[in-house]
Design a protein around this motif. Structure first.
Motif, PDB file in Angstrom:
ATOM      1  N   ILE A 145      65.191  28.710  18.913  1.00 59.86           N
ATOM      2  CA  ILE A 145      65.442  27.089  18.561  1.00 59.86           C
ATOM      3  C   ILE A 145      66.960  26.357  19.546  1.00 59.86           C
ATOM      4  O   ILE A 145      67.538  25.975  20.535  1.00 59.86           O
ATOM      5  N   PHE A 146      67.338  27.808  21.085  1.00 58.86           N
ATOM      6  CA  PHE A 146      67.971  27.726  21.242  1.00 58.86           C
ATOM      7  C   PHE A 146      67.366  26.552  22.684  1.00 58.86           C
ATOM      8  O   PHE A 146      68.383  25.761  23.645  1.00 58.86           O
ATOM      9  N   TRP A 147      65.895  26.529  22.765  1.00 57.75           N
ATOM     10  CA  TRP A 147      65.333  25.415  24.371  1.00 57.75           C
ATOM     11  C   TRP A 147      64.399  24.173  23.390  1.00 57.75           C
ATOM     12  O   TRP A 147      64.211  24.735  22.306  1.00 57.75           O
ATOM     13  N   LEU A 148      64.056  23.912  24.362  1.00 58.28           N
ATOM     14  CA  LEU A 148      63.354  22.578  24.149  1.00 58.28           C
ATOM     15  C   LEU A 148      62.680  22.541  25.745  1.00 58.28           C
ATOM     16  O   LEU A 148      63.205  22.007  27.024  1.00 58.28           O
ATOM     17  N   ASN A 149      61.206  21.820  25.932  1.00 53.67           N
ATOM     18  CA  ASN A 149      60.495  21.066  26.837  1.00 53.67           C
ATOM     19  C   ASN A 149      60.949  20.040  27.001  1.00 53.67           C
ATOM     20  O   ASN A 149      61.274  19.628  25.823  1.00 53.67           O
ATOM     21  N   GLU A 150      60.120  19.004  27.802  1.00 50.49           N
ATOM     22  CA  GLU A 150      60.427  17.711  27.632  1.00 50.49           C
ATOM     23  C   GLU A 150      59.272  17.518  26.447  1.00 50.49           C
ATOM     24  O   GLU A 150      59.727  16.054  26.557  1.00 50.49           O
ATOM     25  N   ALA A 151      58.106  17.778  25.567  1.00 53.10           N
ATOM     26  CA  ALA A 151      58.186  17.333  24.762  1.00 53.10           C
ATOM     27  C   ALA A 151      58.862  17.656  23.361  1.00 53.10           C
ATOM     28  O   ALA A 151      58.116  17.265  22.103  1.00 53.10           O
ATOM     29  N   GLY A 152      60.132  18.530  23.647  1.00 54.61           N
ATOM     30  CA  GLY A 152      60.908  18.653  22.878  1.00 54.61           C
ATOM     31  C   GLY A 152      60.597  19.540  21.869  1.00 54.61           C
ATOM     32  O   GLY A 152      60.575  19.796  20.731  1.00 54.61           O
ATOM     33  N   GLU A 153      59.745  20.672  22.257  1.00 56.27           N
ATOM     34  CA  GLU A 153      59.007  22.127  21.646  1.00 56.27           C
ATOM     35  C   GLU A 153      59.640  23.135  22.638  1.00 56.27           C
ATOM     36  O   GLU A 153      60.063  23.178  23.042  1.00 56.27           O
ATOM     37  N   HIS A 154      59.775  23.777  20.648  1.00 61.75           N
ATOM     38  CA  HIS A 154      60.761  25.508  21.110  1.00 61.75           C
ATOM     39  C   HIS A 154      59.929  25.650  21.750  1.00 61.75           C
ATOM     40  O   HIS A 154      58.484  25.894  21.795  1.00 61.75           O
ATOM     41  N   PRO A 155      60.102  26.636  22.814  1.00 59.40           N
ATOM     42  CA  PRO A 155      59.159  27.806  23.373  1.00 59.40           C
ATOM     43  C   PRO A 155      58.398  29.098  22.449  1.00 59.40           C
ATOM     44  O   PRO A 155      59.005  28.917  21.598  1.00 59.40           O
ATOM     45  N   ILE A 156      57.058  29.130  22.149  1.00 61.78           N
ATOM     46  CA  ILE A 156      56.711  29.930  21.682  1.00 61.78           C
ATOM     47  C   ILE A 156      57.310  31.501  22.094  1.00 61.78           C
ATOM     48  O   ILE A 156      57.166  32.373  22.866  1.00 61.78           O
ATOM     49  N   PRO A 157      57.488  32.135  20.932  1.00 67.40           N
ATOM     50  CA  PRO A 157      58.799  33.485  21.344  1.00 67.40           C
ATOM     51  C   PRO A 157      57.496  34.771  21.219  1.00 67.40           C
ATOM     52  O   PRO A 157      56.111  34.953  21.093  1.00 67.40           O
ATOM     53  N   ALA A 158      58.185  35.471  22.170  1.00 67.57           N
ATOM     54  CA  ALA A 158      57.209  36.849  22.782  1.00 67.57           C
ATOM     55  C   ALA A 158      55.959  36.579  23.719  1.00 67.57           C
ATOM     56  O   ALA A 158      55.914  37.307  24.753  1.00 67.57           O
ATOM     57  N   ALA A 159      56.167  35.457  24.117  1.00 62.39           N
ATOM     58  CA  ALA A 159      55.183  34.898  24.856  1.00 62.39           C
ATOM     59  C   ALA A 159      55.672  34.285  26.015  1.00 62.39           C
ATOM     60  O   ALA A 159      55.083  33.359  27.382  1.00 62.39           O
ATOM     61  N   THR A 160      57.060  33.502  26.008  1.00 64.03           N
ATOM     62  CA  THR A 160      57.686  32.910  26.802  1.00 64.03           C
ATOM     63  C   THR A 160      58.070  33.845  27.873  1.00 64.03           C
ATOM     64  O   THR A 160      59.257  34.322  26.771  1.00 64.03           O
ATOM     65  N   LEU A 161      58.720  33.118  28.466  1.00 57.65           N
ATOM     66  CA  LEU A 161      59.891  33.916  30.435  1.00 57.65           C
ATOM     67  C   LEU A 161      59.964  32.700  30.406  1.00 57.65           C
ATOM     68  O   LEU A 161      59.289  32.085  31.418  1.00 57.65           O
ATOM     69  N   ILE A 162      61.776  32.800  30.568  1.00 56.70           N
ATOM     70  CA  ILE A 162      61.873  31.507  31.107  1.00 56.70           C
ATOM     71  C   ILE A 162      62.747  32.068  32.119  1.00 56.70           C
ATOM     72  O   ILE A 162      63.680  32.782  32.734  1.00 56.70           O
TER      73      ILE A 162
END
Length: 335
Positions: free
Chosen positions: A110-127
């Motif tokens: 919930i802390f993050w959004l991409n340009e499409a307004g989507e949240h990152p996929i947990p456990a598969a996203t490194l920022i």
């Protein structure tokens, strides 16, 4: 010896510990086996049990640490419970750490959004720092209200935070599934381990020493001894080292470390403890014992496998003077 009530098959499930019954049995056990109160110990031993919680240790919970075998944390906890019971008279204090989170934290979707307004996929996203710099991921404006923070300040913190991780050679910010949620079942200790710790508490007249970590929303806290990032972008203190626990651990004659996950919270805690020891007296590494068969690394098949990193960390700890031991070893034989 191991009490008859301990059931290996129950370690993988959640249930209510019958406290009063176990309290009576623990006092009887202490009398029967001549186990004295912990206050009488001439050699003081602390078992630091890291994040032995349902969220990491029970299959189908949020971040079950299966290791490469797929059943890692369950097998680890069977051995850990048996180790406690067999060495009841030698363990002075049990100190379980409790990973403690709410939803709006920097490592949750919930802390993050991409340009499409989507949240990152947990456990598969490194920022990474570059991701934040380029706007691949940005702070969700909606979290500012609950965190009582200015949105621009949060964005600046995101840049600062990910850059600090890079500069210090740490893992990139990992977006994890919601886990160890305060007030939830996942936050609780594994029932079989809770039972063993409670039994020890009553038998040895030694209060279980719970250590809370991970409740600061703007930093990760893999290690119980310090958060990943200590300061804000302006240099203000974000969170502090757990100096009280560090001092306490260094006063024990032996510190035994087990728990989950070997590649993250366990390795980070040991690494921080090693740093503190080397700054104070490097010879103290000899009193740290790592239960290597009571911990497993994070492995998500087809996504990530931290087994090699965990093994390399343990090899480094051993080279520094810490001792790798098995749960089948008797503590009394170590000294």
């Amino acid at each position: 010896m191991i009490p008859e009530f301990f059931d290996r098959a129950s370690v993988s499930s959640v249930w209510r510990v019958p406290y009063q019954q176990r309290a009576v049995e623990a006092e009887q056990w202490a009398k029967q086996h001549g186990i004295s109160p912990a206050s009488d110990d001439r050699v003081r031993v602390c078992l630091l049990a890291i994040d032995v919680q349902n969220t990491f240790c029970i299959p189908d919970f949020e971040l079950f640490v299966g290791g490469r075998s797929g059943t890692g944390a369950v097998e680890d906890n069977i051995r850990l419970c048996e180790f406690i019971y067999r060495n009841l008279g030698s363990i002075t204090e049990i100190a379980p750490t409790m990973d403690t989170h709410t939803a709006m934290q920097i490592f949750h979707p919930i802390f993050w959004l991409n340009e499409a307004g989507e949240h990152p996929i947990p456990a598969a996203t490194l920022i990474s720092f570059e991701d934040v710099q380029k706007g691949v991921w940005r702070v969700n404006p909606a979290v500012a209200f609950s965190l009582k923070a200015d949105y621009d300040t949060l964005n600046n913190h995101a840049l600062h935070y990910t850059k600090q991780l890079t500069d210090e050679g740490k893992y990139p910010l990992t977006v994890w599934p919601y886990h160890s949620m305060l007030g939830g079942i996942g936050h609780a200790l594994v029932s079989a381990f809770e039972e063993a710790a409670f039994f020890h508490c009553i038998a040895r007249k030694s209060q279980t020493n719970f250590e809370i970590k991970g409740n600061q929303p703007l930093t990760e806290n893999y290690s119980v001894l310090r958060p990943e990032v200590l300061t804000t972008v302006g240099g203000e203190l974000l969170a502090q080292k757990n100096s009280q626990l560090i001092d306490k651990l260094l006063k024990f004659d032996a510190v035994i470390i087990a728990g989950q996950a070997k590649s993250h919270c366990v390795a980070w805690t040991i690494d921080d403890l090693l740093t503190e020891i080397q700054a104070y007296d490097s010879s103290l590494t000899r009193k740290v014992y790592l239960l290597e068969d009571c911990t497993s690394p994070v492995v998500v098949p087809g996504v990530v496998d931290f087994t090699e990193q965990a093994d390399q960390a343990y090899a480094r700890f051993a080279a520094a003077g810490m001792r790798l031991v098995k749960s089948t070893d008797a503590i009394a034989d170590w000294f």
